[in-house]
Design an enzyme around this catalytic site. Structure first.
Site, PDB file in Angstrom:
ATOM      1  N   HIS A 156       0.858  -1.183   0.000  1.00 47.24           N
ATOM      2  CA  HIS A 156       0.000   0.000   0.000  1.00 47.24           C
ATOM      3  C   HIS A 156       0.889   1.226   0.000  1.00 47.24           C
ATOM      4  O   HIS A 156       1.970   1.227   0.603  1.00 47.24           O
ATOM      5  CB  HIS A 156      -0.904   0.006   1.245  1.00 47.24           C
ATOM      6  CG  HIS A 156      -2.025   0.990   1.169  1.00 47.24           C
ATOM      7  ND1 HIS A 156      -1.863   2.321   1.479  1.00 47.24           N
ATOM      8  CD2 HIS A 156      -3.334   0.836   0.807  1.00 47.24           C
ATOM      9  CE1 HIS A 156      -3.016   2.951   1.317  1.00 47.24           C
ATOM     10  NE2 HIS A 156      -3.919   2.082   0.908  1.00 47.24           N
TER      11      HIS A 156
ATOM     12  N   ASP B 157      -7.907  -4.807   0.210  1.00 45.70           N
ATOM     13  CA  ASP B 157      -8.472  -5.383  -1.012  1.00 45.70           C
ATOM     14  C   ASP B 157      -8.236  -6.885  -1.131  1.00 45.70           C
ATOM     15  O   ASP B 157      -8.847  -7.539  -1.982  1.00 45.70           O
ATOM     16  CB  ASP B 157      -7.868  -4.691  -2.240  1.00 45.70           C
ATOM     17  CG  ASP B 157      -8.124  -3.203  -2.229  1.00 45.70           C
ATOM     18  OD1 ASP B 157      -9.299  -2.827  -2.165  1.00 45.70           O
ATOM     19  OD2 ASP B 157      -7.162  -2.425  -2.280  1.00 45.70           O
TER      20      ASP B 157
END
Length: 431
Positions: free
Chosen positions: A308, A365
């Site tokens: 991320h 996700d």
């Protein structure tokens, strides 16, 4: 807190005394409002990796520690104890609601979930397989034309727009799902309904509207919406703020945020992670074999759902999703094999030095696509669901910028690298 002359900058012999603005937590900011005027220079910061465009009291993130808080409350506490509408109130108004305030918000949202026939006809005008985020952006922008008493900037109008966006976005997304599956619309209940339960009913009920929503599925969806409700100055939220800085309406600003979210680098990561699991299964590879290909940089082997831009440790939202994924997926009887693959992939990545050195930890996700698919949503609807969850954050940031006296119309500078001045060449002389 501002500390005068806490930093200095020397440019071509000119020395600037720069104020440092202290944060409550996290990074402090070096203020450079007179850099251009005093030196003739600007900063260049592609992707705004080092630039704070505003002050905000909504969300705090510490990427190194894996911390996410809404208005000071840790995401784990909100995920386990709160509801999406309660979190929406928290983000928009700054405090957790009283029981009476939450009931009033729920009732008002339920009362406004019906959408104008013009919006229904707008949705029907598109092919059933049309890209849903494009339609969603247009529908949200069009809402302001049907509710002109909510487009102003006074307190009542802003509050009305906030409620209408929370209510009608849910119905529009439910209708997009129904249309994609060949169904037609059903009408929302006008009162006495749970927000998430009503959204799922509008999405999946047969044409007579009668369906019993599984409480575990309802709670899982509520959790997913909470986890996506805000994430500081990301691409779509920054878009909402910069569009709003022109005094564009909340609807127009949020519609722009939807468009920013539609990009695969922002809102499409959960769909990409799901495709990765499907491709591993279809190839006949084991998870271990796939990981070896990723490490060898074999063609086509890409690790999705890990890493991320902000988090350099485990994404705290991913940890919350994982807690419910096993129970929900096994109860629904779908995606169990893919979930087992996901758990094995996570186990390897968290213990392998290749991934640890690169700080590639699972993000939010990684598991969400599996959950959405098990609930009955096709991959094309994953990003609209992200938008539904992010709606309170977008609203909160638009409202915060509206009342911030330091807000100016967004107008970044550039470093020009094109041709210098040259004379126009007539067509006949161009050869």
């Amino acid at each position: 807190m501002v500390e005068p002359t806490a930093a200095q900058l020397s440019v071509d012999g000119t020395v600037l005394d720069l104020e440092v603005e202290r944060s409550v937590e996290g990074n402090d900011g070096i203020a450079i409002p007179r850099l251009l005027a005093d030196t003739g220079h600007v900063t260049i910061d592609p992707g705004f990796m080092n630039t704070a465009a505003c002050e905000s009291s909504i969300t705090y993130i510490d990427g190194e520690a894996g911390t996410l808080r809404y208005r000071g409350y840790p995401i784990a506490q909100l995920a386990s104890q709160s509801t999406f509408l309660e979190v929406a109130h928290l983000l928009i108004h700054g405090e957790l609601p009283s029981r009476a305030e939450l009931e009033a918000l729920a009732e008002r949202v339920a009362r406004h979930m019906q959408v104008h026939d013009g919006i229904k006809n707008f949705l029907r005008a598109f092919p059933r397989d049309a890209q849903p985020m494009a339609i969603l952006s247009g529908a949200i922008s069009a809402l302001q034309t049907f509710y002109p008493d909510s487009v102003g900037r006074n307190v009542e109008e802003v509050e009305r727009a906030s409620v209408l966006l929370l209510a009608k976005t849910a119905t529009v997304i439910a209708y997009l799902q129904r249309r994609s599956q060949g169904g037609d619309y059903i009408e929302p209940h006008k009162s006495g309904t749970d927000y998430v339960e009503e959204f799922l009913r509008l999405t999946f009920a047969p044409q007579d509207g009668a369906v019993e929503v599984d409480p575990k599925i309802c709670r899982a969806m509520d959790l997913l919406l909470i986890l996506h409700a805000d994430h500081e100055q990301n691409c779509s939220t920054s878009t909402v703020r910069i569009v709003g800085s022109s005094q564009a309406t909340m609807y127009a600003s949020v519609a722009a945020g939807v468009s920013a979210l539609s990009g695969p680098l922002h809102g499409g990561a959960n769909e990409a992670a799901l495709h990765m699991f499907d491709e591993i299964k279809a190839s006949g590879d084991t998870v271990d074999t796939f990981v070896a290909k990723v490490k060898d940089k074999s063609e086509g082997a890409r690790l999705m759902g890990f890493g991320h831009r902000v988090y350099k440790s485990y994404d705290p939202r991913g940890a919350e999703v994982k807690k419910v994924a096993d129970e929900v997926l096994r109860e629904l009887g779908g995606n169990v094999e893919l979930f087992d693959m996901a758990q094995r992939l996570e186990e390897i990545a968290l213990s392998d030095e290749y991934f640890i050195e690169r700080k590639l930890y699972p993000n939010v996700d990684f598991y969400t696509g599996l959950l959405y698919k098990a609930m009955g949503f096709p991959p094309s609807m994953f990003t609209p669901l992200f938008a539904l969850g992010r709606m309170p954050g977008w609203i909160a940031h638009w409202r915060e910028a509206l009342t911030d006296p330091r807000t100016k119309i967004g107008r970044p500078r550039q470093i020009y690298t094109g041709a210098q001045e040259r004379a126009y060449v007539p067509m006949d002389a161009r050869g």
